[in-house]
Design a protein around this motif. Sequence first.
Motif, PDB file in Angstrom:
ATOM      1  N   TYR A  47       0.804  -1.222   0.000  1.00 58.61           N
ATOM      2  CA  TYR A  47       0.000   0.000   0.000  1.00 58.61           C
ATOM      3  C   TYR A  47       0.839   1.275   0.000  1.00 58.61           C
ATOM      4  O   TYR A  47       0.303   2.366  -0.113  1.00 58.61           O
ATOM      5  CB  TYR A  47      -0.981  -0.031   1.169  1.00 58.61           C
ATOM      6  CG  TYR A  47      -1.985  -1.148   0.969  1.00 58.61           C
ATOM      7  CD1 TYR A  47      -2.897  -1.096  -0.074  1.00 58.61           C
ATOM      8  CD2 TYR A  47      -1.968  -2.269   1.786  1.00 58.61           C
ATOM      9  CE1 TYR A  47      -3.787  -2.128  -0.301  1.00 58.61           C
ATOM     10  CE2 TYR A  47      -2.860  -3.313   1.568  1.00 58.61           C
ATOM     11  CZ  TYR A  47      -3.765  -3.231   0.520  1.00 58.61           C
ATOM     12  OH  TYR A  47      -4.635  -4.268   0.298  1.00 58.61           O
ATOM     13  N   ALA A  50       0.048   2.905  -3.110  1.00 56.13           N
ATOM     14  CA  ALA A  50      -1.360   3.204  -3.345  1.00 56.13           C
ATOM     15  C   ALA A  50      -1.646   4.683  -3.572  1.00 56.13           C
ATOM     16  O   ALA A  50      -2.567   5.025  -4.303  1.00 56.13           O
ATOM     17  CB  ALA A  50      -2.204   2.700  -2.176  1.00 56.13           C
ATOM     18  N   ALA A  51      -0.894   5.545  -2.934  1.00 57.04           N
ATOM     19  CA  ALA A  51      -1.227   6.974  -2.970  1.00 57.04           C
ATOM     20  C   ALA A  51      -0.742   7.627  -4.260  1.00 57.04           C
ATOM     21  O   ALA A  51       0.162   8.453  -4.262  1.00 57.04           O
ATOM     22  CB  ALA A  51      -0.641   7.675  -1.759  1.00 57.04           C
ATOM     23  N   TYR A  75     -14.937   6.817   3.726  1.00 54.16           N
ATOM     24  CA  TYR A  75     -14.048   7.874   3.241  1.00 54.16           C
ATOM     25  C   TYR A  75     -14.775   8.620   2.132  1.00 54.16           C
ATOM     26  O   TYR A  75     -15.374   8.001   1.243  1.00 54.16           O
ATOM     27  CB  TYR A  75     -12.770   7.251   2.703  1.00 54.16           C
ATOM     28  CG  TYR A  75     -11.760   8.213   2.120  1.00 54.16           C
ATOM     29  CD1 TYR A  75     -10.984   9.033   2.928  1.00 54.16           C
ATOM     30  CD2 TYR A  75     -11.536   8.248   0.738  1.00 54.16           C
ATOM     31  CE1 TYR A  75     -10.034   9.890   2.384  1.00 54.16           C
ATOM     32  CE2 TYR A  75     -10.584   9.101   0.188  1.00 54.16           C
ATOM     33  CZ  TYR A  75      -9.840   9.924   1.021  1.00 54.16           C
ATOM     34  OH  TYR A  75      -8.897  10.767   0.479  1.00 54.16           O
ATOM     35  N   HIS A  92     -14.935  -1.715  -1.878  1.00 53.25           N
ATOM     36  CA  HIS A  92     -13.627  -2.367  -1.753  1.00 53.25           C
ATOM     37  C   HIS A  92     -13.675  -3.877  -2.008  1.00 53.25           C
ATOM     38  O   HIS A  92     -14.729  -4.494  -2.101  1.00 53.25           O
ATOM     39  CB  HIS A  92     -13.056  -2.108  -0.358  1.00 53.25           C
ATOM     40  CG  HIS A  92     -13.986  -2.489   0.768  1.00 53.25           C
ATOM     41  ND1 HIS A  92     -14.355  -3.791   1.031  1.00 53.25           N
ATOM     42  CD2 HIS A  92     -14.636  -1.735   1.697  1.00 53.25           C
ATOM     43  CE1 HIS A  92     -15.153  -3.826   2.076  1.00 53.25           C
ATOM     44  NE2 HIS A  92     -15.360  -2.585   2.492  1.00 53.25           N
ATOM     45  N   ASN A  98      -9.052   0.402   2.430  1.00 48.70           N
ATOM     46  CA  ASN A  98      -7.608   0.559   2.588  1.00 48.70           C
ATOM     47  C   ASN A  98      -7.123   1.728   1.726  1.00 48.70           C
ATOM     48  O   ASN A  98      -7.908   2.401   1.065  1.00 48.70           O
ATOM     49  CB  ASN A  98      -6.872  -0.742   2.249  1.00 48.70           C
ATOM     50  CG  ASN A  98      -7.204  -1.260   0.855  1.00 48.70           C
ATOM     51  OD1 ASN A  98      -7.416  -0.473  -0.071  1.00 48.70           O
ATOM     52  ND2 ASN A  98      -7.257  -2.575   0.704  1.00 48.70           N
ATOM     53  N   ALA A  99      -5.813   1.942   1.740  1.00 55.46           N
ATOM     54  CA  ALA A  99      -5.235   3.083   1.030  1.00 55.46           C
ATOM     55  C   ALA A  99      -5.511   3.024  -0.472  1.00 55.46           C
ATOM     56  O   ALA A  99      -5.694   4.064  -1.118  1.00 55.46           O
ATOM     57  CB  ALA A  99      -3.728   3.148   1.294  1.00 55.46           C
ATOM     58  N   HIS A 100      -5.528   1.829  -1.036  1.00 55.22           N
ATOM     59  CA  HIS A 100      -5.784   1.705  -2.476  1.00 55.22           C
ATOM     60  C   HIS A 100      -7.198   2.150  -2.825  1.00 55.22           C
ATOM     61  O   HIS A 100      -7.401   2.905  -3.791  1.00 55.22           O
ATOM     62  CB  HIS A 100      -5.568   0.258  -2.920  1.00 55.22           C
ATOM     63  CG  HIS A 100      -6.104  -0.028  -4.289  1.00 55.22           C
ATOM     64  ND1 HIS A 100      -5.630   0.597  -5.424  1.00 55.22           N
ATOM     65  CD2 HIS A 100      -7.100  -0.849  -4.705  1.00 55.22           C
ATOM     66  CE1 HIS A 100      -6.289   0.158  -6.481  1.00 55.22           C
ATOM     67  NE2 HIS A 100      -7.189  -0.707  -6.073  1.00 55.22           N
ATOM     68  N   GLU A 102      -9.153   4.110  -1.095  1.00 55.68           N
ATOM     69  CA  GLU A 102      -9.234   5.559  -0.892  1.00 55.68           C
ATOM     70  C   GLU A 102      -8.651   6.294  -2.092  1.00 55.68           C
ATOM     71  O   GLU A 102      -9.171   7.343  -2.512  1.00 55.68           O
ATOM     72  CB  GLU A 102      -8.514   5.951   0.401  1.00 55.68           C
ATOM     73  CG  GLU A 102      -9.233   5.468   1.664  1.00 55.68           C
ATOM     74  CD  GLU A 102      -8.568   5.928   2.937  1.00 55.68           C
ATOM     75  OE1 GLU A 102      -7.492   6.575   2.853  1.00 55.68           O
ATOM     76  OE2 GLU A 102      -9.101   5.638   4.028  1.00 55.68           O
ATOM     77  N   ASP A 103      -7.591   5.755  -2.671  1.00 55.90           N
ATOM     78  CA  ASP A 103      -7.008   6.367  -3.864  1.00 55.90           C
ATOM     79  C   ASP A 103      -7.984   6.303  -5.038  1.00 55.90           C
ATOM     80  O   ASP A 103      -8.121   7.271  -5.792  1.00 55.90           O
ATOM     81  CB  ASP A 103      -5.708   5.648  -4.229  1.00 55.90           C
ATOM     82  CG  ASP A 103      -4.968   6.330  -5.365  1.00 55.90           C
ATOM     83  OD1 ASP A 103      -4.606   7.504  -5.214  1.00 55.90           O
ATOM     84  OD2 ASP A 103      -4.768   5.684  -6.409  1.00 55.90           O
ATOM     85  N   THR A 257      -1.470  -2.139  -6.312  1.00 55.64           N
ATOM     86  CA  THR A 257      -0.579  -2.458  -5.199  1.00 55.64           C
ATOM     87  C   THR A 257      -0.053  -3.882  -5.271  1.00 55.64           C
ATOM     88  O   THR A 257       0.795  -4.266  -4.471  1.00 55.64           O
ATOM     89  CB  THR A 257      -1.282  -2.255  -3.840  1.00 55.64           C
ATOM     90  OG1 THR A 257      -2.281  -3.262  -3.663  1.00 55.64           O
ATOM     91  CG2 THR A 257      -1.911  -0.878  -3.750  1.00 55.64           C
TER      92      THR A 257
END
Length: 283
Positions: A47, A50-51, A75, A92, A98-100, A102-103, A257
């Motif tokens: 992750y 991910a951003a 989110y 998801h 998770n961060a992915h 959210e991206d 990711t």
Amino acid sequence: MDQKIINLYDEYTHRPLTRQEFLKRLTLLAGSTAAAMTLLPMLEGNYARAAQTTADELMTEYVKYPGVPNEMTAYVARPKKEGKYAAVVVIHENRGLNAHIEDVARRAAQAGYLAIAPNALSALGKTPANEDEARQWFGELKPEDSLKNFRNASTYLGTRKDYNGKAGCVGFCWGGAMANNLAVNEPQLKAAVAFYGRQPALEDVPKIKSAVQLHYAALDERVNAGMGEYEAALKKANVPYEQYVYEGAQHAFHNDTSAARYNEAAAKLAWQRTLDFFKKHLG
């Protein structure tokens, strides 16, 4: 990477297979423990990658809304400019928010939408320490509760001043199946996009009121087993749909990711098709 290894990881992430048994079988396929440990980071999500999409020019926040058996968290991302926006519910995989994901929500927001990414696991009232724990907890989720919790996202959107009343959804793997089920059960939904998601019950397809877009990986035999019957049911019910199969792509090809399964060309094409679909049906 050997397709047998990819298939083993798919079995591990979707079926009752302990990490100990997974690593044992991975070692046998790889030829040694050292080789297995080299392959493992390529299979599992990293992750830190991910951003890709920053929150510049976006408004982001975490929100809560009613759920069962506990409150849901989500989110939210949208353009920073005040106004009313069409909404996209981002759903998801079987790892929770998770961060992915959210991206991905930020990508939808940068395209001009009010994106909301609920966390199905938040309804259990606890936070997993890692992906293995998250997958295990998915077994505790009742399908009828999860469906209600994602339908409640639409109810929550109706309370926001930045929502214009038009909503679509996009889901991946577990979330792809949820997107298909929302198409069946959420009559206000205008567009549902499912990435490599399990199909809904065929007898329920005539209930679909939204347009549907489906993305499949050619090497994803498990999910693709129901593809033909679902398409036939959509045609029979006169549901507007688009269906795409990406040659050479693995299950989860959109998840950047996972180095072993990510397919950049397929992912970018599928996402552009998703945005074009939302533009057509949400404006």
